[in-house]
Design a protein around this motif. Structure first.
Motif, short mmCIF file in Angstrom:
data_model
loop_
_atom_site.label_atom_id
_atom_site.label_comp_id
_atom_site.label_asym_id
_atom_site.label_seq_id
_atom_site.Cartn_x
_atom_site.Cartn_y
_atom_site.Cartn_z
N ARG A 1 0.18 -8.44 -3.23
CA ARG A 1 1.45 -8.19 -2.39
C ARG A 1 1.83 -6.65 -2.30
N ASP A 2 1.80 -5.87 -3.53
CA ASP A 2 2.36 -4.68 -3.37
C ASP A 2 1.39 -3.68 -2.82
N SER A 3 0.01 -4.29 -2.83
CA SER A 3 -1.09 -3.36 -1.93
C SER A 3 -0.66 -3.17 -0.42
N VAL B 1 -1.54 -0.25 2.46
CA VAL B 1 -2.80 -0.57 3.37
C VAL B 1 -1.96 -0.55 4.91
N GLY B 2 -0.84 -0.90 5.21
CA GLY B 2 -0.03 -1.21 6.39
C GLY B 2 0.61 0.20 6.63
N ALA B 3 0.52 1.12 5.84
CA ALA B 3 1.38 2.60 6.25
C ALA B 3 0.42 3.00 6.81
N GLY B 4 0.81 3.69 8.01
CA GLY B 4 0.10 4.62 9.01
C GLY B 4 -1.11 5.51 8.59
N GLY C 1 0.95 -3.93 -15.49
CA GLY C 1 1.73 -4.87 -15.75
C GLY C 1 3.01 -5.10 -15.21
N LYS C 2 3.60 -6.37 -15.28
CA LYS C 2 4.92 -6.43 -14.73
C LYS C 2 6.26 -6.60 -15.89
N VAL C 3 7.24 -5.60 -15.57
CA VAL C 3 8.34 -5.61 -16.51
C VAL C 3 9.15 -6.50 -16.31
N ASN D 1 12.20 4.74 -12.72
CA ASN D 1 12.18 3.35 -11.90
C ASN D 1 11.54 3.53 -10.55
N CYS D 2 10.36 3.26 -10.23
CA CYS D 2 9.74 3.45 -8.55
C CYS D 2 9.40 2.24 -8.19
N THR D 3 10.14 1.18 -8.33
CA THR D 3 9.93 -0.24 -8.09
C THR D 3 10.23 -0.72 -6.69
N ARG E 1 10.69 -5.03 7.58
CA ARG E 1 9.13 -5.54 7.74
C ARG E 1 8.70 -4.62 8.87
N GLY E 2 7.25 -4.34 8.93
CA GLY E 2 6.40 -3.93 10.09
C GLY E 2 5.42 -4.46 10.19
N GLN E 3 4.64 -4.82 11.18
CA GLN E 3 3.35 -5.13 11.79
C GLN E 3 2.44 -4.16 12.36
N ALA F 1 12.58 4.44 -0.50
CA ALA F 1 12.02 5.42 0.59
C ALA F 1 11.85 4.80 2.26
N GLY F 2 12.07 3.55 2.10
CA GLY F 2 12.03 2.90 3.59
C GLY F 2 10.82 3.15 3.96
N GLY F 3 10.79 3.78 5.33
CA GLY F 3 9.71 4.07 5.96
C GLY F 3 9.03 5.49 5.89
N THR F 4 9.38 5.94 4.76
CA THR F 4 9.29 7.61 4.59
C THR F 4 8.43 7.86 3.35
N GLY F 5 7.87 7.01 2.73
CA GLY F 5 7.51 7.43 1.10
C GLY F 5 6.45 8.18 1.14
N PHE F 6 5.54 8.39 2.11
CA PHE F 6 4.62 9.23 2.19
C PHE F 6 5.01 10.51 2.61
C1 LIG Z 1 3.88 -0.78 8.54
C2 LIG Z 1 4.34 0.33 7.38
C3 LIG Z 1 4.33 1.70 8.04
C4 LIG Z 1 4.45 2.70 7.42
N1 LIG Z 1 4.20 3.80 7.68
C5 LIG Z 1 4.58 5.11 7.01
C6 LIG Z 1 4.34 6.36 7.49
O1 LIG Z 1 3.61 6.48 8.80
N2 LIG Z 1 4.70 7.24 6.81
C7 LIG Z 1 5.44 7.28 5.58
O2 LIG Z 1 5.75 8.37 4.97
N3 LIG Z 1 5.70 6.03 4.94
C8 LIG Z 1 5.23 4.76 5.75
N4 LIG Z 1 5.48 3.70 5.26
C9 LIG Z 1 6.18 3.51 4.18
C10 LIG Z 1 5.85 3.69 3.00
O3 LIG Z 1 4.45 2.75 2.81
C11 LIG Z 1 6.78 3.27 1.71
O4 LIG Z 1 7.76 4.17 1.75
C12 LIG Z 1 6.23 3.64 0.17
O5 LIG Z 1 4.95 2.77 0.26
C13 LIG Z 1 6.99 3.28 -0.87
O6 LIG Z 1 6.38 3.85 -2.00
P1 LIG Z 1 6.95 3.16 -3.22
O7 LIG Z 1 6.25 3.68 -4.52
O8 LIG Z 1 8.63 3.86 -3.33
O9 LIG Z 1 7.18 1.66 -3.08
P2 LIG Z 1 6.07 0.67 -3.32
O10 LIG Z 1 4.76 1.19 -2.53
O11 LIG Z 1 6.73 -0.55 -2.99
O12 LIG Z 1 5.70 0.34 -4.97
C14 LIG Z 1 6.26 -0.03 -5.66
C15 LIG Z 1 5.70 -0.58 -6.94
O13 LIG Z 1 6.26 -0.96 -7.91
C16 LIG Z 1 5.80 -2.15 -8.64
N5 LIG Z 1 6.78 -2.85 -9.48
C17 LIG Z 1 8.00 -3.58 -8.86
N6 LIG Z 1 8.42 -4.44 -9.73
C18 LIG Z 1 7.60 -4.14 -10.90
C19 LIG Z 1 7.81 -4.58 -12.05
N7 LIG Z 1 8.73 -5.46 -12.52
N8 LIG Z 1 6.96 -4.44 -13.32
C20 LIG Z 1 5.94 -3.41 -12.69
N9 LIG Z 1 5.76 -2.91 -11.63
C21 LIG Z 1 6.53 -3.37 -10.46
C22 LIG Z 1 5.01 -2.57 -7.30
O14 LIG Z 1 3.94 -3.28 -7.98
C23 LIG Z 1 4.77 -1.50 -6.67
O15 LIG Z 1 3.13 -1.05 -7.11
C24 LIG Z 1 5.10 2.35 5.96
C25 LIG Z 1 5.44 1.20 5.33
C26 LIG Z 1 4.94 0.18 6.36
C27 LIG Z 1 5.15 -1.14 5.71
#
Ligand SMILES: Cc1cc2nc3c(=O)[nH]c(=O)nc-3n(C[C@H](O)[C@H](O)[C@H](O)COP(=O)(O)OP(=O)(O)OC[C@H]3O[C@@H](n4cnc5c(N)ncnc54)[C@H](O)[C@@H]3O)c2cc1C
Length: 312
Positions: A3-5, A9-12, A124-126, A143-145, A164-166, A280-285
């Motif tokens: 699920r978390d990958s 993969v879906g991010a641009g 691992g999952k906490v 905490n980057c969950t 959600r995005g497709q 970070a919503g749609g701006t994590g990268f």
């Molecule tokens: C369709 C789509 C298009 C996108 N396009 C862009 C783009 O063009 N540019 C851009 O900047 N961003 C884009 N994004 C957004 C970007 O993908 C996210 O902002 C980014 O992935 C967020 O990163 P994150 O590490 O904060 O969260 P996530 O990637 O969600 O990672 C959270 C991590 O925490 C782990 N976790 C959660 N709970 C636990 C637990 N209890 N124990 C252990 N681990 C745990 C999860 O397994 C996961 O690995 C897009 C997203 C989507 C869906």
């Protein structure tokens, strides 16, 4: 697929004006843009990050603060004259953006952390955020969950929600420019994926509060119609649609949370420091680097202490 990958993969991914206009978002964007541009210039091929020419359109006028901020730092920023805008578009810009091959960029970062900085990765999952304090020598937990921050014990942030995005992964080597259209109730984008032998991401959707990871045929049709209308050269036998993905952007009312918190660790009589960095919503990268720098800056003293003790 795990699920978390799926989010990654879906991010641009690209740097775009999709982010909010509040002070934090503007600052994190600016830091992220400078960092990615520098990375593209110095190590772009290894990091899977590339300078790319970009066009962005808005059906509604963006805020003055947003325009002023973008004009202040985006390379080659130029407003498109009104008479050159497509029908229904109120405002448009040209600039140089950075595109990111999201799945391979993540692998590059992981390799850098483990091989260059000696970071040890434990998967691992906490069950609760306090469980991440693995031992007496764990001083700080980041905490980057992402989306899990809504339900994780010890965090339970009710402001979090998925968006959600497709998207469609296509092969369209003739498309070299990044193009976005921010509509009233839609988001259309075409992102050439750098160093991928001609892959291009076609999107998309921004569905607040929708949490299914399924993909839908009618959404694929909608993406194809909108992207072909925006970039007519996509409508060619050279374009091949490879697959559809969906992902859940980890969003948060009011924007991402980057802050420090002290907690008491039950049964130990100890205090622990948590640094939250999620939402970070749609701006994590694009904004993730700026967020990370500010997250780390909240614990400068603690980190210096750790470096000092590891040198003894
Ligand atoms: C369709 C789509 C298009 C996108 N396009 C862009 C783009 O063009 N540019 C851009 O900047 N961003 C884009 N994004 C957004 C970007 O993908 C996210 O902002 C980014 O992935 C967020 O990163 P994150 O590490 O904060 O969260 P996530 O990637 O969600 O990672 C959270 C991590 O925490 C782990 N976790 C959660 N709970 C636990 C637990 N209890 N124990 C252990 N681990 C745990 C999860 O397994 C996961 O690995 C897009 C997203 C989507 C869906």
């Amino acid at each position: 697929m795990k699920r978390d990958s799926i989010v990654i993969v879906g991010a641009g991914a690209n740097f775009s004006a999709i982010s909010a206009s509040d002070e934090n978002a503007l600052r994190w964007d600016k830091l992220g843009y400078a960092h990615l541009l520098d990375l593209a210039a110095k190590d772009g091929r290894n990091a899977f990050v590339k300078e790319t020419s970009s066009v962005e359109y808005w059906d509604d006028m963006p805020s003055a603060a947003k325009i002023e901020s973008m004009a202040g730092y985006l390379k080659d920023f130029k407003k498109i004259p009104t008479q050159e805008l497509p029908t229904g578009v109120a405002f448009g810009i040209n600039f140089t953006t950075v595109t990111i091959n999201a799945p391979l960029h993540i692998q590059y970062l992981l390799k850098k952390l483990t091989e260059e900085y000696g970071v040890r990765v434990i998967r691992g999952k906490v069950p609760a955020i306090s469980s991440a304090f693995l031992g007496l020598d764990t001083k700080v937990v980041f905490n980057c969950t992402g989306n899990a921050a809504k339900h994780l014990e010890g965090v339970k942030d009710s402001k979090c929600f998925p968006t959600r995005g497709q998207i469609l992964l296509s092969h369209a080597p003739h498309v070299q420019q990044n193009t976005m259209r921010h509509g009233k109730d839609y988001e259309t984008y075409v992102i050439p994926r750098p160093y991928s032998n001609g892959k291009v991401i076609l999107g998309g959707f921004m569905q607040k509060g929708v949490s299914t990871a399924d993909t839908f045929g009618e959404e694929t049709e909608s993406i194809l119609n909108r992207t072909k209308e925006m970039i007519p050269t996509l409508d060619s036998p050279d374009t091949e649609i490879l697959t559809a993905f969906s992902g859940l952007r980890p969003s948060r009312e009011g924007g991402a949370r980057v802050s420090r918190e002290e907690i008491s660790l039950k049964g130990t009589g100890r205090q622990g420091t948590i640094v939250h960095n999620y939402g970070a919503g749609g701006t994590g990268f694009q904004a993730g680097y700026g967020m990370a720098v500010e997250a780390v800056n909240t614990v400068t003293q603690e980190l210096q202490g750790l470096i000092h003790s590891s040198n003894l």
